[in-house]
Write a protein that holds these residues in place. Sequence first.
Motif, PDB file in Angstrom:
ATOM      1  N   ARG A  63       0.909  -1.382  -0.061  1.00 54.15           N
ATOM      2  CA  ARG A  63       0.108  -0.042  -0.119  1.00 54.15           C
ATOM      3  C   ARG A  63       0.634   1.243   0.026  1.00 54.15           C
ATOM      4  O   ARG A  63       0.392   2.273  -0.568  1.00 54.15           O
ATOM      5  N   ARG A  64       1.859   1.050   0.660  1.00 52.47           N
ATOM      6  CA  ARG A  64       2.933   2.422   0.715  1.00 52.47           C
ATOM      7  C   ARG A  64       3.369   2.665  -0.559  1.00 52.47           C
ATOM      8  O   ARG A  64       4.079   3.846  -0.710  1.00 52.47           O
ATOM      9  N   TYR A  65       3.325   1.873  -1.466  1.00 52.81           N
ATOM     10  CA  TYR A  65       4.192   2.124  -2.831  1.00 52.81           C
ATOM     11  C   TYR A  65       2.988   2.510  -3.687  1.00 52.81           C
ATOM     12  O   TYR A  65       3.496   2.681  -5.209  1.00 52.81           O
ATOM     13  N   LYS A  66       1.797   2.441  -3.413  1.00 50.48           N
ATOM     14  CA  LYS A  66       0.954   2.670  -4.550  1.00 50.48           C
ATOM     15  C   LYS A  66       0.812   3.979  -5.603  1.00 50.48           C
ATOM     16  O   LYS A  66       0.653   3.860  -6.490  1.00 50.48           O
ATOM     17  N   ASP A  67       1.261   5.065  -5.137  1.00 50.97           N
ATOM     18  CA  ASP A  67       1.625   6.215  -5.812  1.00 50.97           C
ATOM     19  C   ASP A  67       2.988   6.502  -6.004  1.00 50.97           C
ATOM     20  O   ASP A  67       3.259   7.597  -6.498  1.00 50.97           O
ATOM     21  N   LYS A  68       4.016   5.677  -5.768  1.00 51.18           N
ATOM     22  CA  LYS A  68       5.416   5.756  -5.956  1.00 51.18           C
ATOM     23  C   LYS A  68       5.772   5.637  -7.814  1.00 51.18           C
ATOM     24  O   LYS A  68       5.077   4.921  -8.250  1.00 51.18           O
ATOM     25  N   PRO A  69       6.804   6.400  -7.929  1.00 48.64           N
ATOM     26  CA  PRO A  69       7.197   6.103  -9.432  1.00 48.64           C
ATOM     27  C   PRO A  69       7.514   4.686  -9.651  1.00 48.64           C
ATOM     28  O   PRO A  69       8.392   4.061  -8.676  1.00 48.64           O
ATOM     29  N   MET A  70       7.292   4.074 -10.705  1.00 53.19           N
ATOM     30  CA  MET A  70       7.593   2.636 -11.045  1.00 53.19           C
ATOM     31  C   MET A  70       8.054   2.517 -12.495  1.00 53.19           C
ATOM     32  O   MET A  70       7.265   3.108 -13.284  1.00 53.19           O
ATOM     33  N   SER A  71       8.621   1.684 -12.805  1.00 52.11           N
ATOM     34  CA  SER A  71       8.836   1.238 -14.209  1.00 52.11           C
ATOM     35  C   SER A  71       7.791   0.425 -14.621  1.00 52.11           C
ATOM     36  O   SER A  71       6.968  -0.049 -13.883  1.00 52.11           O
ATOM     37  N   PRO A  72       7.634   0.434 -16.009  1.00 53.40           N
ATOM     38  CA  PRO A  72       6.366  -0.279 -16.536  1.00 53.40           C
ATOM     39  C   PRO A  72       6.211  -1.877 -16.082  1.00 53.40           C
ATOM     40  O   PRO A  72       5.151  -2.358 -15.565  1.00 53.40           O
ATOM     41  N   ALA A  73       7.259  -2.513 -15.861  1.00 47.17           N
ATOM     42  CA  ALA A  73       7.337  -3.982 -15.545  1.00 47.17           C
ATOM     43  C   ALA A  73       6.986  -3.935 -13.962  1.00 47.17           C
ATOM     44  O   ALA A  73       6.300  -4.783 -13.579  1.00 47.17           O
ATOM     45  N   THR A  74       7.693  -2.942 -13.301  1.00 53.28           N
ATOM     46  CA  THR A  74       7.158  -2.854 -11.800  1.00 53.28           C
ATOM     47  C   THR A  74       5.652  -2.800 -11.682  1.00 53.28           C
ATOM     48  O   THR A  74       5.239  -3.252 -10.839  1.00 53.28           O
ATOM     49  N   ALA A  75       5.253  -1.959 -12.441  1.00 52.19           N
ATOM     50  CA  ALA A  75       3.652  -1.264 -12.305  1.00 52.19           C
ATOM     51  C   ALA A  75       2.943  -2.733 -12.517  1.00 52.19           C
ATOM     52  O   ALA A  75       1.933  -2.868 -11.907  1.00 52.19           O
ATOM     53  N   LYS A  76       3.484  -3.178 -13.642  1.00 50.65           N
ATOM     54  CA  LYS A  76       2.366  -4.415 -13.925  1.00 50.65           C
ATOM     55  C   LYS A  76       2.488  -5.542 -12.830  1.00 50.65           C
ATOM     56  O   LYS A  76       1.590  -6.020 -12.551  1.00 50.65           O
ATOM     57  N   ALA A  77       3.677  -5.843 -12.462  1.00 46.71           N
ATOM     58  CA  ALA A  77       3.892  -6.691 -11.305  1.00 46.71           C
ATOM     59  C   ALA A  77       3.320  -6.175 -10.081  1.00 46.71           C
ATOM     60  O   ALA A  77       2.537  -7.256  -9.276  1.00 46.71           O
ATOM     61  N   TYR A  78       2.973  -5.066  -9.935  1.00 47.71           N
ATOM     62  CA  TYR A  78       2.224  -4.450  -8.538  1.00 47.71           C
ATOM     63  C   TYR A  78       0.889  -4.769  -8.880  1.00 47.71           C
ATOM     64  O   TYR A  78       0.245  -5.162  -7.846  1.00 47.71           O
TER      65      TYR A  78
END
Length: 582
Positions: A63-78
């Motif tokens: 939950r703490r990472y919901k609005d953090k910057p992510m690479s596209p691959a990390t966003a999909k993994a999230y």
Amino acid sequence: MVDKKSADEFIADINLRYLGIAREVNAAQWAYVTYLNEDTALLSAKANERLMEFEKGVLADARRYKDKPMSPATAKAYTNLTLGKTLLPPDSAAERAELAQLGTNMEGVYGAGKYCKPAKSNASEKDCRDLDQLSEVLVKSRNYDELLDAWTGWRSVAPGYKKDYVRYVEIANAGARAYGFSDLGASWKSGYDMPSPNFDAEVERLWTQVEPLYKSLHCKVRTDLAKYYGADKVPLDQAIPAHLLGNMWSQQWGSIYDLVTPYPGVGDLDVTAALVKSKKDAVAITKTAENFFTSLGLQSLPQSFWEKSMLTKPRDREVVCHASAWTMDAKDDVRIKECIEPTEIEFETIHHELGHVYYFLEYKHQPYLFQNGANDGFHEAIGDTIVLSMTPGYLKTIGLIDKVENNQKAVINQQMKLALDKVAFLPFGKIIDQWRWQVFSGKIKPEDYNKTWWQLVNQYQGVRSAVPRSENDFDAGAKYHVAANVPYTRYFIAHILQFQFHKALCDAAGFKGPLHECSIYNNKEAGKKLQALLAAGSSKPWQDVLEDAIGTREMDASAILDYFAPLKTWLDEQNKGQSCGW
């Protein structure tokens, strides 16, 4: 609390941590379902409890990472980590323990379920039959009362876990709400890379595409059953009695093919007889299925598969025979649990289960959170796509049959046989979750479980119980996936996708001709396309995976309609003058 890790580092860490816990849980689960007893039940429940505790911590951290910057691959993994969860851990340790125990109990009641009545020879002794034995009656018997006895008999098992199920739903919903979902069903539907209401609409759209084909099949089958059992038992203006369709849940009707064969004796492919005659045991049957995948250029199964799988029913203990495929370590330890007999159904089932296994093997290079089907319908569709290539021509090529009759009557027979499984399944594939989603949302209350179940069965399947049912019954619970909390819409979607995949692979193979005649066996070009689809896992939204693999972003039932076009024309001709519908 300041996060020292970036979102990318957090996901990389979670991928590694999941590997460890998954191996432990899989081992405990495997031990339980292949050796049902109190000890393995305890180990399984405790492992599941630990998994829920682990997931609770992971999801709280996420939950703490919901609005953090992510690479596209990390966003999909999230997304894969947080959405589409079959079960979400409740807040309290006591509820997590209770939920794990309830899950183990329900699967145990189902797995060990038997219908007992006094033995004919000695009233003090019991004649007890399990699901396999009762199912065999539905497959083989043509005696109305015998069929009804087996059908109602199995339904005496599920009420034994209804109370547990009601409580399970309560706690599972509490877990889902803790993570921002309205209920557990909303969590299930969130895993399809689209808003939940859109997914509901998508399933309904696909059903609308195939409904006319189903209704044509239903009409003809009912007419033939009325001829056999009498119009007093099968009225021509009502839903079909559930126990007459050759399957415990009326979900596939292939076992009554002998009663509805369009042209008796024409092009008859008795695969069961061929398997018996060839004296193929469970291992040989599995090797035949493996050969199909290797003919496409995919790898041979690891040696450990043959050493660790359960391919036959042990004589010395209770097991869950329901076929399933397993990846134990997210690498090469892949297994199948199936009680294989030399029958056509089991022959097809092993191809289906190997579809899962090859999916596991093709995406094993992906990080753990990408090790899944592009959506859960993909995973179920792969093996069945292969089954569509098990044409008469293929069966002749591998030496299982001697000759192929190729005329219009033989084609209609073959299509009818397949439609009894594939087309008949479609409404059933839809209603299990349609019922559960309403149970999870609270729209269906425990005191209405059975009434609403039969309303859906009647509305979509055109099937009814021949004897009165009450709320003392728990007929939805007669299905394994309810006891084991396994989502079911995936199978509906898989029945649409497999024909889409089949068409795309046949195109890649350069096949020209009617879709039902195509087999991709031994075609490396089709194999390359299949491998690309499998290797992607869930690393991208399913729409992207579908587009990369077959050039479209939409699930579409036109391929299944194309495949069964000869049968639909024939059915409509046969149904002229009949009062179809119910």
